[in-house]
Design a protein around this motif. Sequence first.
Motif, mmCIF file in Angstrom:
data_model
loop_
_atom_site.group_PDB
_atom_site.id
_atom_site.type_symbol
_atom_site.label_atom_id
_atom_site.label_comp_id
_atom_site.label_asym_id
_atom_site.label_seq_id
_atom_site.Cartn_x
_atom_site.Cartn_y
_atom_site.Cartn_z
ATOM 1 N N PRO A 108 -12.478 -10.584 6.806
ATOM 2 C CA PRO A 108 -12.431 -9.358 7.612
ATOM 3 C C PRO A 108 -10.991 -8.881 7.761
ATOM 4 C CG PRO A 108 -12.872 -11.272 8.999
ATOM 5 C CD PRO A 108 -12.977 -11.744 7.588
ATOM 6 N N PRO A 109 -10.724 -7.610 7.453
ATOM 7 C CA PRO A 109 -9.353 -7.103 7.557
ATOM 8 C C PRO A 109 -8.942 -6.881 9.008
ATOM 9 C CG PRO A 109 -10.839 -5.330 6.989
ATOM 10 C CD PRO A 109 -11.677 -6.585 6.992
ATOM 11 N N ALA A 110 -7.651 -6.898 9.247
ATOM 12 C CA ALA A 110 -7.128 -6.562 10.572
ATOM 13 C C ALA A 110 -7.480 -5.113 10.900
ATOM 14 C CB ALA A 110 -5.610 -6.762 10.603
ATOM 15 N N SER A 111 -7.709 -4.840 12.168
ATOM 16 C CA SER A 111 -8.166 -3.512 12.580
ATOM 17 C C SER A 111 -7.172 -2.409 12.246
ATOM 18 C CB SER A 111 -8.448 -3.512 14.092
ATOM 19 O OG SER A 111 -7.283 -3.884 14.810
ATOM 20 N N ASP A 112 -5.886 -2.734 12.153
ATOM 21 C CA ASP A 112 -4.883 -1.721 11.871
ATOM 22 C C ASP A 112 -4.398 -1.745 10.423
ATOM 23 O OD1 ASP A 112 -3.655 -4.162 12.081
ATOM 24 O OD2 ASP A 112 -1.898 -3.420 13.185
ATOM 25 N N TRP A 113 -5.141 -2.465 9.547
ATOM 26 C CA TRP A 113 -4.750 -2.526 8.137
ATOM 27 C C TRP A 113 -5.585 -1.541 7.338
ATOM 28 C CZ3 TRP A 113 -6.884 -4.980 3.469
ATOM 29 C CH2 TRP A 113 -5.972 -4.991 2.411
ATOM 30 N N PRO A 114 -4.972 -0.546 6.670
ATOM 31 C CA PRO A 114 -5.742 0.517 6.019
ATOM 32 C C PRO A 114 -6.098 0.246 4.556
ATOM 33 C CG PRO A 114 -3.422 1.084 5.984
ATOM 34 C CD PRO A 114 -3.527 -0.256 6.680
ATOM 35 N N GLY A 115 -5.756 -0.930 4.051
ATOM 36 C CA GLY A 115 -5.879 -1.134 2.611
ATOM 37 C C GLY A 115 -7.149 -1.797 2.129
ATOM 38 N N GLN A 116 -8.123 -2.058 3.020
ATOM 39 C CA GLN A 116 -9.309 -2.803 2.600
ATOM 40 C C GLN A 116 -10.107 -2.067 1.519
ATOM 41 O OE1 GLN A 116 -10.096 -5.824 3.175
ATOM 42 N NE2 GLN A 116 -12.223 -5.957 2.475
ATOM 43 N N GLY A 117 -10.280 -0.751 1.693
ATOM 44 C CA GLY A 117 -11.058 -0.001 0.715
ATOM 45 C C GLY A 117 -10.433 -0.037 -0.665
ATOM 46 N N ALA A 118 -9.104 0.180 -0.716
ATOM 47 C CA ALA A 118 -8.410 0.128 -1.998
ATOM 48 C C ALA A 118 -8.464 -1.283 -2.586
ATOM 49 C CB ALA A 118 -6.959 0.575 -1.823
ATOM 50 N N TYR A 119 -8.356 -2.266 -1.731
ATOM 51 C CA TYR A 119 -8.391 -3.657 -2.176
ATOM 52 C C TYR A 119 -9.739 -3.993 -2.789
ATOM 53 C CZ TYR A 119 -6.330 -8.347 -1.972
ATOM 54 O OH TYR A 119 -5.768 -9.548 -2.304
ATOM 55 N N GLU A 120 -10.810 -3.524 -2.134
ATOM 56 C CA GLU A 120 -12.151 -3.781 -2.651
ATOM 57 C C GLU A 120 -12.391 -3.058 -3.969
ATOM 58 O OE1 GLU A 120 -14.818 -2.666 0.415
ATOM 59 O OE2 GLU A 120 -14.450 -4.460 1.629
#
Length: 246
Positions: A108-120
């Motif tokens: 689970p990504p940190a709530s203030d980290w915006p890169g999860q979508g790009a990472y996935e």
Amino acid sequence: MSGGRMQAVEGEALRGAHFRYFDFVMAAFVTILLLSNVLGAGKRAEIDLPLIGLWPFGAGILFFPLSYVLGDVLTEVYGYARARRCIWAGFVATLFMAAMSWVVVALPPASDWPGQGAYESVFGQVPRIVFASVVAFWLGEFANSYVLARMKLATEGRHLWMRTIGSTIVGQGLDSLVFYPLAFYGAPGWPVEAMLWVMVSQFALKVSWEVLLTPVTYAVVGFLKRREGVDVYDSGTDFSPFRAAV
């Protein structure tokens, strides 16, 4: 083993022998394999060629064929048994990388980290691609090494260019036939026509890479044989792929 006069030896006679450069070639082989899976395999690129038009290709073509060149070098210089050990090392390393990719994407990504979508979008497809890659890699590399070792015996060590290109045609042919359907059939952005075209073009480009790099292969093989002092022939080798002993 150390540098000096080259002598022709059977692979079985070198069981347990130490070579000065083998570990470095093995490390380069595994590194190229991992990078080709992470950085290149999932991207379908396209360039506009004069007289031909748009030519689609997988971005991994830029460096994945180097693993086959190194596979040729390993078999030619050190023999099938040591090439087999490197293939298994690359196989296990790629599976470990796939497991790490799955775990890291699933965390689970940190709530203030915006890169999860790009990472996935970049790494989320890696498990399927890596599964296809390791199956194709396993089949292709063992076929490549086996054919080269057998051709070396048949030609009595002559015509290295014929052996490297011939073994690459067999190995890369199997690799491409297995990899693309397993990795991309039904995947978004990969219609069947595009997949088949990329598969054929990749095969042609990979073999072309082998041909273009033939002078480099000659230079590396010559350097290593002189420094290691041996020229290995696999006349008494057990060619089963299901071993890792050397």
